[in-house]
Design a protein around this motif. Structure first.
Motif, mmCIF file in Angstrom:
data_model
loop_
_atom_site.group_PDB
_atom_site.id
_atom_site.type_symbol
_atom_site.label_atom_id
_atom_site.label_comp_id
_atom_site.label_asym_id
_atom_site.label_seq_id
_atom_site.Cartn_x
_atom_site.Cartn_y
_atom_site.Cartn_z
ATOM 1 N N LEU A 315 0.838 -1.192 0.000
ATOM 2 C CA LEU A 315 0.000 0.000 0.000
ATOM 3 C C LEU A 315 0.874 1.244 0.000
ATOM 4 C CD1 LEU A 315 -2.786 -0.949 2.550
ATOM 5 C CD2 LEU A 315 -2.852 -1.005 0.072
ATOM 6 N N PRO A 316 0.370 2.335 -0.583
ATOM 7 C CA PRO A 316 1.120 3.593 -0.533
ATOM 8 C C PRO A 316 1.400 3.966 0.912
ATOM 9 C CG PRO A 316 -1.020 3.891 -1.623
ATOM 10 C CD PRO A 316 -0.878 2.444 -1.314
ATOM 11 N N GLU A 317 2.651 4.337 1.188
ATOM 12 C CA GLU A 317 3.101 4.360 2.577
ATOM 13 C C GLU A 317 2.542 5.505 3.406
ATOM 14 O OE1 GLU A 317 7.304 3.313 4.681
ATOM 15 O OE2 GLU A 317 7.090 3.464 2.543
ATOM 16 N N ALA A 320 -0.890 4.944 4.550
ATOM 17 C CA ALA A 320 -0.954 3.806 5.470
ATOM 18 C C ALA A 320 -0.437 4.214 6.849
ATOM 19 C CB ALA A 320 -0.146 2.648 4.907
ATOM 20 N N ARG A 321 0.653 5.011 6.860
ATOM 21 C CA ARG A 321 1.225 5.418 8.144
ATOM 22 C C ARG A 321 0.260 6.271 8.936
ATOM 23 N NH1 ARG A 321 7.610 6.742 7.553
ATOM 24 N NH2 ARG A 321 8.237 4.580 7.781
ATOM 25 N N LEU A 323 -2.821 6.299 8.856
ATOM 26 C CA LEU A 323 -3.921 5.505 9.367
ATOM 27 C C LEU A 323 -3.526 4.695 10.588
ATOM 28 C CD1 LEU A 323 -5.512 4.450 6.061
ATOM 29 C CD2 LEU A 323 -6.771 5.259 8.045
ATOM 30 N N ALA A 324 -2.273 4.305 10.618
ATOM 31 C CA ALA A 324 -1.861 3.433 11.712
ATOM 32 C C ALA A 324 -1.712 4.217 13.011
ATOM 33 C CB ALA A 324 -0.553 2.755 11.361
ATOM 34 N N ARG A 325 -1.445 5.532 12.883
ATOM 35 C CA ARG A 325 -1.103 6.302 14.067
ATOM 36 C C ARG A 325 -2.253 6.561 15.038
ATOM 37 N NH1 ARG A 325 4.289 7.905 13.227
ATOM 38 N NH2 ARG A 325 5.047 5.788 13.116
ATOM 39 N N PRO A 326 -3.374 7.114 14.572
ATOM 40 C CA PRO A 326 -4.366 7.546 15.560
ATOM 41 C C PRO A 326 -4.741 6.414 16.504
ATOM 42 C CG PRO A 326 -5.179 7.879 13.322
ATOM 43 C CD PRO A 326 -3.865 7.222 13.219
ATOM 44 N N ARG B 117 -9.475 -3.616 1.402
ATOM 45 C CA ARG B 117 -8.583 -2.679 2.087
ATOM 46 C C ARG B 117 -9.159 -2.233 3.422
ATOM 47 N NH1 ARG B 117 -5.323 2.206 -0.923
ATOM 48 N NH2 ARG B 117 -4.709 0.862 -2.617
ATOM 49 N N ARG B 119 -9.623 -1.509 7.367
ATOM 50 C CA ARG B 119 -8.741 -0.786 8.273
ATOM 51 C C ARG B 119 -7.688 -1.712 8.889
ATOM 52 N NH1 ARG B 119 -9.793 4.066 10.459
ATOM 53 N NH2 ARG B 119 -8.352 4.652 12.114
ATOM 54 N N ARG B 122 -4.903 -2.295 6.451
ATOM 55 C CA ARG B 122 -4.016 -1.147 6.282
ATOM 56 C C ARG B 122 -3.110 -0.981 7.492
ATOM 57 N NH1 ARG B 122 -8.621 3.051 4.625
ATOM 58 N NH2 ARG B 122 -9.467 1.979 6.426
ATOM 59 N N ALA B 123 -3.648 -1.205 8.671
ATOM 60 C CA ALA B 123 -2.842 -1.046 9.875
ATOM 61 C C ALA B 123 -1.723 -2.086 9.899
ATOM 62 C CB ALA B 123 -3.726 -1.175 11.110
ATOM 63 N N GLU B 125 -0.412 -3.622 7.383
ATOM 64 C CA GLU B 125 0.532 -3.298 6.311
ATOM 65 C C GLU B 125 1.508 -2.205 6.763
ATOM 66 O OE1 GLU B 125 0.498 -4.892 3.417
ATOM 67 O OE2 GLU B 125 1.615 -3.609 2.036
ATOM 68 N N ALA B 126 0.950 -1.158 7.377
ATOM 69 C CA ALA B 126 1.803 -0.049 7.817
ATOM 70 C C ALA B 126 2.823 -0.538 8.844
ATOM 71 C CB ALA B 126 0.948 1.055 8.410
ATOM 72 N N GLU B 127 2.385 -1.419 9.725
ATOM 73 C CA GLU B 127 3.281 -1.924 10.752
ATOM 74 C C GLU B 127 4.388 -2.780 10.133
ATOM 75 O OE1 GLU B 127 1.333 -4.132 13.913
ATOM 76 O OE2 GLU B 127 3.344 -4.930 14.346
ATOM 77 N N VAL B 129 5.597 -2.583 7.133
ATOM 78 C CA VAL B 129 6.541 -1.739 6.394
ATOM 79 C C VAL B 129 7.521 -1.091 7.358
ATOM 80 C CG1 VAL B 129 6.754 0.362 5.022
ATOM 81 C CG2 VAL B 129 5.042 -1.350 4.420
ATOM 82 N N GLU B 130 7.026 -0.623 8.487
ATOM 83 C CA GLU B 130 7.922 0.005 9.445
ATOM 84 C C GLU B 130 8.938 -0.994 9.996
ATOM 85 O OE1 GLU B 130 6.414 2.569 12.683
ATOM 86 O OE2 GLU B 130 5.200 3.445 11.070
#
Ligand SMILES: Nc1ncnc2c1ncn2[C@@H]1O[C@H](COP(=O)(O)OP(=O)(O)OP(=O)(O)O)[C@@H](O)[C@H]1O
Ligand SMILES: [Mg+2]
Lengths: 334, 261
Positions: A315-317, A320-321, A323-326, B117, B119, B122-123, B125-127, B129-130
């Motif tokens: 996914l575009p980063e 995505a980032r 979204l992950a934060r809140p 996609r 939530r 997406r969460a 995925e973001a994790e 990637v980090e």
């Protein structure tokens, strides 16, 4: 975001598709519907061949199984279209699952031959199981009705096909950019390494086959409704070459490429319709030219020369980032 | 209790025993070197452990659990990582995407969640990637994250492959000739990297290696194979002075020299 990014170009095309029924004639409506059907076929096949790297030749057969199931359930059991159509998709999905069983043991040429044999067997059943399939002559399907919606059949079918093509293309894009799409590509690029990372070959090959079966089954149901007619020759080897040519011309391993390929080949298909027999030659030649000279397909040219056409397997980063934060206030140092 | 137990494993190709009653125990946190002449069965031993080949006799256990008979992907999910003698990066992906694949077994997003996609997808995925970026930084490859895997040099590919295995947090990693083709000063860097992996990540390492200097320097214990049999095992100094080991290496070299002349 560049003006001619994929997103913008496709949105303009989509807008055009939405107003076409009021601009065009019955023929353009027919070709439009046909295009959406081929988009479904090309996207589904690309997931299996381009992403998961399974050299399978059963797509036209699964297309036919979707069409036959949808048609026969209406004619033989008098189910309404909107009940028969999902059944067609489900049956094609199940058949896809069954074909995936030998695929775990076979690869490359052997898989190609096995699936080709399956496709021929399907043709044989369509032709010779006359008590059910009506044999070589095929059969007419009832004209479907969109009542109580106030649309005529061709327009209704056009929008139904457009809707499914858009939704299932978005679905495929999302899957490709997820751990599932990456598992497909991992299997394509190196089965042994994929397994060493815990990726279950059976599971993901089965999933790729089932997904391509589902897309082909949906396309088949729509196709039977578009033509009001189902016959074996609609799902023969030529049809298979057509699907393969779409994903090779557009770009293997790219959902965007499937769209491009479907567009170009449907255009050619219609342009050459007057000259019977030239289609096979033209598509065969086209396939060959791309396999030899432009392995990545047309989409690779776009990716190289235009911005906004990339198709990362994630996914575009930035989004995505965010979204992950809140909510996750426990991130240290923030 | 030992982490990995190889219990009298025999494996034949046709009539030839590539492994002949090999037995060894590898302790938690150990770095184990495996050496032996070409064709002595080193790769075959790793393949038997990670499930690519199924032993004809004997058993392999990880943390007390029997691995023999499981599929490679099932063994991987039980915490056994593996790199290969030739680079096995996925060429159609970027370096970062390769790394995320190492987290496959640590993630759970299903077809619908991915396709819609959701939530949760997406969460996750973001994790991932980090984490993948952090793991690339750990091996000093952070700057290469968005390069195509095929654009890396040979040595860089090896390093990324190791990082990709490590990111899934395996208990034990089998490395098949990771330093082959590296220049000498790269080997020293590599030595340091392997130590850091063991010390900072607590991962047990099994290292098949031809660069004898590297193995001798880094291994806690060394197992020597010859013609599919274990001929020696012990601390590097013990192995180095073992007459049978010397014969296995020198004997082979002498024969080769004689055959060449
Ligand atoms: N898949 C296979 N089929 C048949 N024989 C095999 C197979 N794999 C290995 N062998 C044989 O088994 C023996 C051991 O091979 P192996 O690859 O394990 O050696 P190695 O110690 O890793 O050698 P190298 O140092 O060259 O990598 C060799 O004789 C080889 O020819
Ligand atoms: Mg080897």
């Amino acid at each position: 975001m560049p003006v001619f990014s994929r997103r913008n170009v496709l949105l303009v095309l989509l807008a055009g598709a939405l107003i076409l029924p009021w601009m065009g004639n019955p023929y353009t409506l027919f070709v439009g519907t046909l295009l959406f059907i081929y988009v479904l076929l090309a996207v589904g096949l690309n997931l299996l061949v381009g992403y998961a790297g399974q050299l399978a030749f059963a797509n036209a057969a699964m297309f036919g199984i979707g069409a036959y199931t949808t048609g026969l359930l209406q004619v033989r059991l008098e189910l309404p279209f909107f009940a028969a159509f999902p059944c067609g998709a489900v049956v094609a999905t199940l058949v896809g699952l069954v074909i995936s069983l030998p695929a775990l043991r076979l690869s490359g040429l052997y898989l190609a031959l096995t699936t080709l044999a399956f496709a021929q067997a399907t043709q044989w059943v369509f032709l010779h199981w006359e008590n059910v399939t009506f044999g070589a002559g095929g059969f007419k399907t009832p004209l479907i009705s969109f009542a109580p919606l106030p649309v005529e059949t061709p327009t209704g079918l056009y929008f139904l096909s457009l809707l499914l093509a858009v939704l299932l293309t978005l679905f495929a894009w999302n899957v490709a950019a997820s751990r599932i799409g990456r598992a497909f590509v991992a299997i394509r690029d190196g089965e042994v390494a994929a397994e060493s990372l815990g990726i279950d070959l059976l599971r993901y090959k089965a999933l790729a086959f089932a997904m391509s079966g589902f897309y082909a089954g949906v396309a088949g149901g729509l196709y039977s409704a578009l033509l009001n007619f189902v016959a074996p020759e609609g799902f023969d080897l030529f049809q298979m070459v057509l699907h393969k040519a779409m994903i090779v011309v557009g770009g293997l391993g790219s959902v965007t490429g499937s769209l491009l390929g479907a567009g170009i080949l449907v255009f050619l298909l219609e342009a050459l319709r007057a000259f019977k027999g030239t289609q096979e030659i033209a598509f065969g030649a086209l396939l060959l030219v791309f396999v030899i000279f432009l392995r990545g397909g047309l989409v690779s040219v776009l990716k190289r020369n235009a911005r906004g056409w990339e198709e990362p397997l994630r996914l575009p980063e930035r989004r995505a980032r965010l979204l992950a934060r809140p909510g996750t206030a426990s991130v240290p140092g923030e | 209790m030992s982490l990995l137990v190889v219990d009298n494993v025999t494996l034949r190709f046709g009539g030839v025993a590539a492994l002949d009653g090999v037995a060894t125990e590898i302790g938690r946190g150990e770095i184990r070197g495996i050496i032996g002449p070409n064709g002595s069965g080193k790769t075959t031993l790793l393949n038997a452990i990670c499930g690519i080949h199924r032993p004809d006799a004997g058993e392999i256990r990880l943390d007390g659990e029997k691995l023999t008979g499981l599929k490679p992907s099932e063994i991987a999910r039980r915490g056994l990582g593996r790199t290969f003698q030739t680079s096995q990066l996925f060429r159609g992906m970027t370096v970062l995407e390769n790394m995320i694949c190492g987290l496959h077994r640590r993630t759970t997003t299903g077809l619908l969640a991915a396709g819609l996609r959701l939530r949760s997808a997406r969460a996750e995925e973001a994790e991932t990637v980090e984490r993948a970026r952090a793991a690339l930084d750990f091996v000093g490859m952070g700057a290469f994250a968005d390069r195509p895997a095929s654009a890396l040099s040979f040595g860089q590919q090896r390093v990324v492959e190791i990082a990709r295995t490590l990111i899934g947090e395996p208990k034990i990693v089998l490395l098949d000739e990771p330093a082959v083709g590296l220049s000498l000063n790269r080997v020293a860097e590599f030595d340091a990297l392997l130590r850091r992996i063991r010390d900072e990540k607590g991962v047990t390492l099994v290292l098949v290696e031809h660069v004898i200097r590297l193995v001798m320097e880094i291994s806690d214990r060394i197992t020597v194979l010859n013609s599919g049999r274990k001929i020696a095992e012990g601390k590097p100094v013990e192995v180095r002075n073992n007459p049978e080991v010397i014969e296995a290496y020198l004997g082979k070299e002498l024969r080769a020299r004689r055959a060449a002349s």
